[in-house]
Design a protein around this motif. Structure first.
Motif, PDB file in Angstrom:
ATOM      1  N   ALA A  38      42.634  -8.131   5.769  1.00  0.00           N
ATOM      2  CA  ALA A  38      42.404  -9.199   6.742  1.00  0.00           C
ATOM      3  C   ALA A  38      42.957  -8.768   8.086  1.00  0.00           C
ATOM      4  CB  ALA A  38      43.075 -10.489   6.284  1.00  0.00           C
ATOM      5  N   GLU A  39      42.124  -8.956   9.098  1.00  0.00           N
ATOM      6  CA  GLU A  39      42.524  -8.555  10.447  1.00  0.00           C
ATOM      7  C   GLU A  39      42.730  -9.790  11.314  1.00  0.00           C
ATOM      8  OE1 GLU A  39      40.427  -4.842  11.432  1.00  0.00           O
ATOM      9  OE2 GLU A  39      40.441  -5.657  13.470  1.00  0.00           O
ATOM     10  N   HIS A  45      45.493  -5.983  20.206  1.00  0.00           N
ATOM     11  CA  HIS A  45      46.681  -6.059  19.341  1.00  0.00           C
ATOM     12  C   HIS A  45      46.300  -6.514  17.940  1.00  0.00           C
ATOM     13  CE1 HIS A  45      49.090  -5.670  22.955  1.00  0.00           C
ATOM     14  NE2 HIS A  45      48.326  -6.584  23.503  1.00  0.00           N
ATOM     15  N   PRO A  46      45.539  -5.677  17.233  1.00  0.00           N
ATOM     16  CA  PRO A  46      45.144  -6.126  15.895  1.00  0.00           C
ATOM     17  C   PRO A  46      46.339  -6.071  14.931  1.00  0.00           C
ATOM     18  CG  PRO A  46      44.362  -3.885  16.293  1.00  0.00           C
ATOM     19  CD  PRO A  46      45.105  -4.309  17.528  1.00  0.00           C
ATOM     20  N   GLU A  47      46.356  -7.002  14.027  1.00  0.00           N
ATOM     21  CA  GLU A  47      47.375  -6.998  12.977  1.00  0.00           C
ATOM     22  C   GLU A  47      46.624  -6.997  11.662  1.00  0.00           C
ATOM     23  OE1 GLU A  47      51.342  -9.242  13.382  1.00  0.00           O
ATOM     24  OE2 GLU A  47      49.777 -10.574  14.135  1.00  0.00           O
ATOM     25  N   ALA A 117      51.822  -5.074   4.213  1.00  0.00           N
ATOM     26  CA  ALA A 117      51.338  -4.478   5.459  1.00  0.00           C
ATOM     27  C   ALA A 117      50.246  -3.477   5.104  1.00  0.00           C
ATOM     28  CB  ALA A 117      52.494  -3.779   6.160  1.00  0.00           C
ATOM     29  N   PHE A 118      49.168  -3.489   5.865  1.00  0.00           N
ATOM     30  CA  PHE A 118      48.076  -2.540   5.621  1.00  0.00           C
ATOM     31  C   PHE A 118      48.522  -1.144   6.036  1.00  0.00           C
ATOM     32  CE2 PHE A 118      44.285  -0.297   7.342  1.00  0.00           C
ATOM     33  CZ  PHE A 118      43.565  -0.188   6.166  1.00  0.00           C
ATOM     34  N   ILE A 119      48.260  -0.165   5.184  1.00  0.00           N
ATOM     35  CA  ILE A 119      48.579   1.221   5.531  1.00  0.00           C
ATOM     36  C   ILE A 119      47.309   1.861   6.083  1.00  0.00           C
ATOM     37  CG2 ILE A 119      49.350   3.457   4.620  1.00  0.00           C
ATOM     38  CD1 ILE A 119      51.042   1.851   2.585  1.00  0.00           C
TER      39      ILE A 119
END
Ligand SMILES: Nc1ncnc2c1ncn2[C@@H]1O[C@H](COP(=O)(O)OP(=O)(O)O)[C@@H](O)[C@H]1O
Ligand SMILES: [Mg+2]
Length: 370
Positions: A38-39, A45-47, A117-119
């Protein structure tokens, strides 16, 4: 996957993610949980987060699962820091807690969600294409066992008791065969006999090699090649994922499952049994990688069982697939008619190939440095 954005808004709120949800897409090919990337935020500033809807049919106590997850990732993180590893945040999953301190979010439908957290810049593979990948994955799993060598196995809850208990698996299979709830027993008599005979032979060989005395420690328990993230730029192994089955066990389980999935010339469910062979070169790469990763954290008794680990875990899986076929495909999702039977047959064929190569494999382990 046809979900309303609703759970994601709730997730963002409870996790303290401020940016707006931009997109959600399914991730990986896992059989157990539903995993999405999910973005949030904007292009500048994407998370990015990985949300996993936990399969609470398989894991009935998600709170225990989350405790284990936290303990294991903290231990690995500490090990990474001790040896001043580069990019530690890409080498270990990082749990995102709720602002309340909770380890997971329960949505309105009662589903439990875990977020990490996405790697980025990484990928997982389902099939080994080159021996270097086998080496790398094995090195990662060996390193994983070494990093967790200091963790007391009793500190972890057992999310799936008797997960790798061959005798128990055989009893479950015999029970399913006897009960025959789906009238499939008559058509699998041959496979059944084959399995029982193979189990007898395997049990005898494990006993001669001192299996009952091998130490119990914290192991991953699901060492498939697709549970390693590879760094896409360098093609080296980055991070071991899928930590839900991490609990006490023996090294045999980890190395065995790795050999089963990465040293076969065919897929787990290959219907053409003639193409199912044991790849001794891949086995050699796995052995070297595993020993390189685990270093001094393996003892002689464990090392003496590395070659028989593959056949043991392959037979265990053949039993699990045949049991599920007999019970009406309740555990492993099927995509085609008799899928679990195909899987059982392919695993049996692989077991036979491994068994024929056992002496050669034992010689390779004895000669490997590490
Ligand atoms: N934190 C993460 N960063 C990047 N990719 C991830 C992350 N977590 C999971 N994945 C991807 O999602 C897939 C499924 O995740 P996994 O935890 O292995 O679930 P399953 O139990 O369904 O196998 C993995 O193979 C990997 O490609
Ligand atoms: Mg997985």
């Amino acid at each position: 996957m046809g979900q309303s954005p609703e759970p994601f808004e709730q997730l963002a709120r409870e996790l303290g993610i401020r940016g707006a949800l931009q997109r959600v897409c399914p991730l990986g090919s896992g059989h157990i949980h539903e995993t999405v990337l999910a973005e949030y935020g904007d292009a500048a500033h994407p998370e990015r987060f990985v949300h996993q809807k936990l399969n609470t049919h398989v894991f009935k106590h998600p709170a225990l699962l989350m405790q284990n997850f936290l303990l294991v990732t903290q231990q690995i993180r500490a090990a990474l820091e001790r040896r001043a590893a580069r990019e530690p945040e890409r080498r270990c999953l990082r749990l995102i807690r709720c602002t309340s301190g909770e380890l997971s979010v329960t949505d309105r439908g009662g589903n439990v969600w875990r977020t990490t957290a996405f790697i980025g810049g990484a990928h997982s593979i389902d099939v080994v294409e080159r021996p270097e990948q086998a080496f790398e994955a094995a090195r990662a799993f060996g390193g994983f066992a070494a990093d967790l060598a200091g963790l007391d196995p009793a500190a972890l809850e057992e999310p799936l008791p008797h997960f790798h208990d061959l005798d128990q698996r055989l009893r479950a299979l015999e029970r399913a065969f006897r009960l025959d709830t789906h009238a499939r027993a008559a058509s699998v008599r041959e496979e059944m006999q084959h399995l029982v005979d193979a189990h007898t032979e395997l049990a005898r060989s494990l006993a001669t090699r001192g299996f009952s005395r091998v130490r119990r420690r914290v192991v991953h328990n699901d060492c498939k090649i697709n549970n390693v993230l590879f760094d896409t730029a360098s093609d080296t192994a980055l991070c071991v994922i899928d930590l839900d089955t991490v609990m006490q066990g023996t090294l045999l389980c980890d190395f065995g499952d790795l050999v089963r999935t990465a040293a076969s010339t065919a897929r787990e469910d290959e219907p053409d049994l003639g193409s199912v062979r044991f790849d001794l070169d891949a086995f050699c790469a796995l052995t070297r990688g595993y020993l390189a990763g685990i270093g001094a954290a393996i003892d002689a008794a464990e090392r003496g069982l590395l070659a028989i680990a593959g056949p043991a875990l392959t037979l265990e899986n053949a039993m699990r697939f045949l049991t599920d076929h007999l019970e009406g495909d309740i555990y492993f999702r099927i995509q085609r008619h008799q899928h679990n039977l195909d899987r059982a047959r392919a695993q049996l064929a692989l077991f036979d190939a491994m068994w024929r190569a056992l002496t050669a494999a034992e010689r390779l382990v004895a000669d490997a440095r590490g």
